[in-house]
Design a protein around this motif. Sequence first.
Motif, PDB file in Angstrom:
ATOM      1  N   THR A 155       0.816  -1.219   0.000  1.00  0.00           N
ATOM      2  CA  THR A 155       0.000   0.000   0.000  1.00  0.00           C
ATOM      3  C   THR A 155       0.847   1.265   0.000  1.00  0.00           C
ATOM      4  O   THR A 155       0.328   2.348  -0.244  1.00  0.00           O
ATOM      5  CB  THR A 155      -0.942   0.030   1.215  1.00  0.00           C
ATOM      6  N   PHE A 156       2.131   1.135   0.267  1.00  0.00           N
ATOM      7  CA  PHE A 156       2.997   2.308   0.341  1.00  0.00           C
ATOM      8  C   PHE A 156       3.674   2.623  -0.986  1.00  0.00           C
ATOM      9  O   PHE A 156       4.115   3.741  -1.207  1.00  0.00           O
ATOM     10  CB  PHE A 156       4.086   2.109   1.403  1.00  0.00           C
ATOM     11  N   GLY A 157       3.822   1.656  -1.847  1.00  0.00           N
ATOM     12  CA  GLY A 157       4.567   1.861  -3.079  1.00  0.00           C
ATOM     13  C   GLY A 157       6.023   1.479  -2.902  1.00  0.00           C
ATOM     14  O   GLY A 157       6.420   0.841  -1.928  1.00  0.00           O
ATOM     15  N   GLU A 158       6.853   1.907  -3.839  1.00  0.00           N
ATOM     16  CA  GLU A 158       8.256   1.508  -3.870  1.00  0.00           C
ATOM     17  C   GLU A 158       9.083   2.173  -2.784  1.00  0.00           C
ATOM     18  O   GLU A 158      10.086   1.631  -2.315  1.00  0.00           O
ATOM     19  CB  GLU A 158       8.851   1.827  -5.246  1.00  0.00           C
ATOM     20  N   GLN A 159       8.690   3.356  -2.335  1.00  0.00           N
ATOM     21  CA  GLN A 159       9.526   4.149  -1.435  1.00  0.00           C
ATOM     22  C   GLN A 159       8.703   4.674  -0.266  1.00  0.00           C
ATOM     23  O   GLN A 159       7.583   5.142  -0.443  1.00  0.00           O
ATOM     24  CB  GLN A 159      10.139   5.319  -2.221  1.00  0.00           C
ATOM     25  N   LEU A 160       9.257   4.591   0.933  1.00  0.00           N
ATOM     26  CA  LEU A 160       8.565   5.102   2.117  1.00  0.00           C
ATOM     27  C   LEU A 160       8.519   6.626   2.091  1.00  0.00           C
ATOM     28  O   LEU A 160       9.539   7.281   1.892  1.00  0.00           O
ATOM     29  CB  LEU A 160       9.279   4.640   3.388  1.00  0.00           C
ATOM     30  N   GLN A 161       7.347   7.194   2.297  1.00  0.00           N
ATOM     31  CA  GLN A 161       7.183   8.640   2.412  1.00  0.00           C
ATOM     32  C   GLN A 161       6.956   8.950   3.900  1.00  0.00           C
ATOM     33  O   GLN A 161       5.899   8.653   4.449  1.00  0.00           O
ATOM     34  CB  GLN A 161       5.990   9.119   1.583  1.00  0.00           C
ATOM     35  N   ASP A 162       7.959   9.513   4.547  1.00  0.00           N
ATOM     36  CA  ASP A 162       7.891   9.709   5.990  1.00  0.00           C
ATOM     37  C   ASP A 162       7.559  11.135   6.410  1.00  0.00           C
ATOM     38  O   ASP A 162       7.679  11.496   7.581  1.00  0.00           O
ATOM     39  CB  ASP A 162       9.188   9.266   6.660  1.00  0.00           C
ATOM     40  N   MET A 163       7.098  11.955   5.439  1.00  0.00           N
ATOM     41  CA  MET A 163       6.633  13.307   5.731  1.00  0.00           C
ATOM     42  C   MET A 163       5.326  13.538   4.971  1.00  0.00           C
ATOM     43  O   MET A 163       5.053  12.861   3.974  1.00  0.00           O
ATOM     44  CB  MET A 163       7.686  14.358   5.350  1.00  0.00           C
ATOM     45  N   ALA A 164       4.528  14.495   5.428  1.00  0.00           N
ATOM     46  CA  ALA A 164       3.226  14.735   4.787  1.00  0.00           C
ATOM     47  C   ALA A 164       2.801  16.175   4.981  1.00  0.00           C
ATOM     48  O   ALA A 164       3.203  16.850   5.938  1.00  0.00           O
ATOM     49  CB  ALA A 164       2.169  13.792   5.375  1.00  0.00           C
ATOM     50  N   ASN A 165       1.985  16.654   4.038  1.00  0.00           N
ATOM     51  CA  ASN A 165       1.363  17.969   4.172  1.00  0.00           C
ATOM     52  C   ASN A 165       0.297  17.931   5.265  1.00  0.00           C
ATOM     53  O   ASN A 165      -0.192  16.857   5.631  1.00  0.00           O
ATOM     54  CB  ASN A 165       0.714  18.385   2.845  1.00  0.00           C
ATOM     55  N   PRO A 166      -0.060  19.107   5.793  1.00  0.00           N
ATOM     56  CA  PRO A 166      -1.160  19.151   6.766  1.00  0.00           C
ATOM     57  C   PRO A 166      -2.415  18.496   6.210  1.00  0.00           C
ATOM     58  O   PRO A 166      -2.779  18.682   5.052  1.00  0.00           O
ATOM     59  CB  PRO A 166      -1.359  20.655   6.980  1.00  0.00           C
ATOM     60  N   GLY A 167      -3.059  17.698   7.037  1.00  0.00           N
ATOM     61  CA  GLY A 167      -4.249  16.976   6.611  1.00  0.00           C
ATOM     62  C   GLY A 167      -3.978  15.572   6.138  1.00  0.00           C
ATOM     63  O   GLY A 167      -4.907  14.792   5.914  1.00  0.00           O
ATOM     64  N   SER A 168      -2.695  15.229   5.954  1.00  0.00           N
ATOM     65  CA  SER A 168      -2.306  13.873   5.556  1.00  0.00           C
ATOM     66  C   SER A 168      -1.386  13.285   6.619  1.00  0.00           C
ATOM     67  O   SER A 168      -0.779  14.015   7.415  1.00  0.00           O
ATOM     68  CB  SER A 168      -1.590  13.880   4.203  1.00  0.00           C
ATOM     69  N   GLU A 169      -1.265  11.974   6.628  1.00  0.00           N
ATOM     70  CA  GLU A 169      -0.417  11.281   7.586  1.00  0.00           C
ATOM     71  C   GLU A 169       0.750  10.619   6.868  1.00  0.00           C
ATOM     72  O   GLU A 169       0.562   9.984   5.826  1.00  0.00           O
ATOM     73  CB  GLU A 169      -1.225  10.212   8.333  1.00  0.00           C
ATOM     74  N   PRO A 170       1.974  10.756   7.392  1.00  0.00           N
ATOM     75  CA  PRO A 170       3.098  10.027   6.797  1.00  0.00           C
ATOM     76  C   PRO A 170       2.851   8.524   6.805  1.00  0.00           C
ATOM     77  O   PRO A 170       2.095   8.013   7.630  1.00  0.00           O
ATOM     78  CB  PRO A 170       4.284  10.400   7.711  1.00  0.00           C
ATOM     79  N   GLU A 171       3.489   7.829   5.893  1.00  0.00           N
ATOM     80  CA  GLU A 171       3.305   6.383   5.829  1.00  0.00           C
ATOM     81  C   GLU A 171       3.939   5.674   7.019  1.00  0.00           C
ATOM     82  O   GLU A 171       3.518   4.581   7.401  1.00  0.00           O
ATOM     83  CB  GLU A 171       3.905   5.845   4.527  1.00  0.00           C
ATOM     84  N   GLY A 172       4.943   6.271   7.604  1.00  0.00           N
ATOM     85  CA  GLY A 172       5.619   5.671   8.754  1.00  0.00           C
ATOM     86  C   GLY A 172       6.906   6.406   9.019  1.00  0.00           C
ATOM     87  O   GLY A 172       7.258   7.361   8.332  1.00  0.00           O
ATOM     88  N   ARG A 173       7.620   5.957  10.015  1.00  0.00           N
ATOM     89  CA  ARG A 173       8.907   6.572  10.342  1.00  0.00           C
ATOM     90  C   ARG A 173      10.017   5.550  10.175  1.00  0.00           C
ATOM     91  O   ARG A 173       9.803   4.333  10.278  1.00  0.00           O
ATOM     92  CB  ARG A 173       8.898   7.120  11.768  1.00  0.00           C
TER      93      ARG A 173
END
Length: 479
Positions: A155-173
């Motif tokens: 569900t995350f795709g090829e690369q972890l996205q560990d930051m997000a814009n306001p209103g969204s949640e990072p995929e993880g740390r």
Amino acid sequence: MRARLRGNISHIRGALLGALITIALATSTGCGQADAPKTTLNNISSHAVPHLELTAAPLAYNLAGGSFTIASRGRQSLQRPQPKLSAEQQLEWAVGKSFATQAWVSAPATTTARDGLGPLFNANSCSSCHIRNGQGRLPENGLGLILRLGTQFPTFGEQLQDMANPGSEPEGRVTWRDITQDIVLPDGSEYALTKRNYAVDGSQKTTSARLAPALIGMGLLAAIKTDDIIANSDPTDINRDGISGAVNYIVRGNGDLPAPGRFGWKASQESLIAQVALAFFEDMGITSSRHPPLACPKNDCSEPSNTAMEISDKLLNAVTDYIANLAVPAAAHDELSLQGKTIFNHIGCAACHIPSFNIEVPASPFAAVDGGGNTQEINVITETIYPYSDLLLHDMGPNLADQYSSDGTAAAEWRTAPLWGLGIRAENSDNARLLHDGRGRSIAEAILWHGGEAAASKSRFTQLSESEHAALLHFLKAL
């Protein structure tokens, strides 16, 4: 799609990125080292390097990037433009710099030229990961290391996205666990080699780390002829020297011939603009004509989609041009470093870290930034550059193997990293982070992690005397 093909391939034609280059250096035919005056070898014990001569002219070898070279080796040297840009070209270079160094923001925003960030991302600018155009930092010190996920987190795709814009949640740390191996060399030197097992939120699922590399010399790597890269490959080790460098051919799917990859840790991108566009997309969530918006976000076609490109071709070209025309700092060779260079050659490092290439560059101003390799310009000049890489894939053994195969390559295969600027990156032992995941805390540690095709060279390195060891490291720090 990417494929490891065997045998030769027809020329890959494309326009050469570049700038005004007017100084020709000492050259030789082919892609090997340029001929230079010889000087005798001093103070190197005969058991390691018997009866060898130095074959390097200090002046030529200090001009690591040819006419892209600047004399400075200070903290700001990686941020300078190559010295042959005209006033107009410097202005265009500065435009690209602004879009590489200033923060992008989420849309909609009043700064429409640089909105479109996210909603999930790893950084909000190129310079956030490539600090002063150098390498990235480990997670505890800042940005610049990302996790590739393979199929472990579908569900995350090829690369972890560990930051997000306001209103969204990072995929993880990003989390990690250090594993240290103590080794002692025959001369009594002790090393604690530390490898990190990276994870997402402490999960046991495997991930692979990638450290942002330094950006210098990218335009020159793009100028190396396709034929010269292929000429150095030997994927089935026909000559039985234990070195089997292979080209990672990129099948582009648009009717063009496959192109040799030359950028990225896995040589997975065939041109600089392809590498830059991929970084905008994966690291910052910014779409372009090369990575357009999804027609159905999250595979839900009932949800509205923004089909506008978030960075235009014009700005993408400007950022690519900025990176292509970064100056290469001069090397700092002296008599001791040239002795170290002889040791470098003798223990076999130059079999993969090929010192020099002859490149052809336009004698007139700007060509297009796309493509890479053979130029069709009529008015060209030839000069010699010293990147210390063959841009080929090599099996580096199980200790450096990735967690899984990726980018059309085996887990243990990595592109030979260029060594120019190595001394600047490693001058502070507290901040030196070498190899694809930053595990190497010093040049010596990075060498000791080598295996596979480099195992014999590493073994010879461990057998060097104290003076030979010092000369070799002095040479590498002079690059």
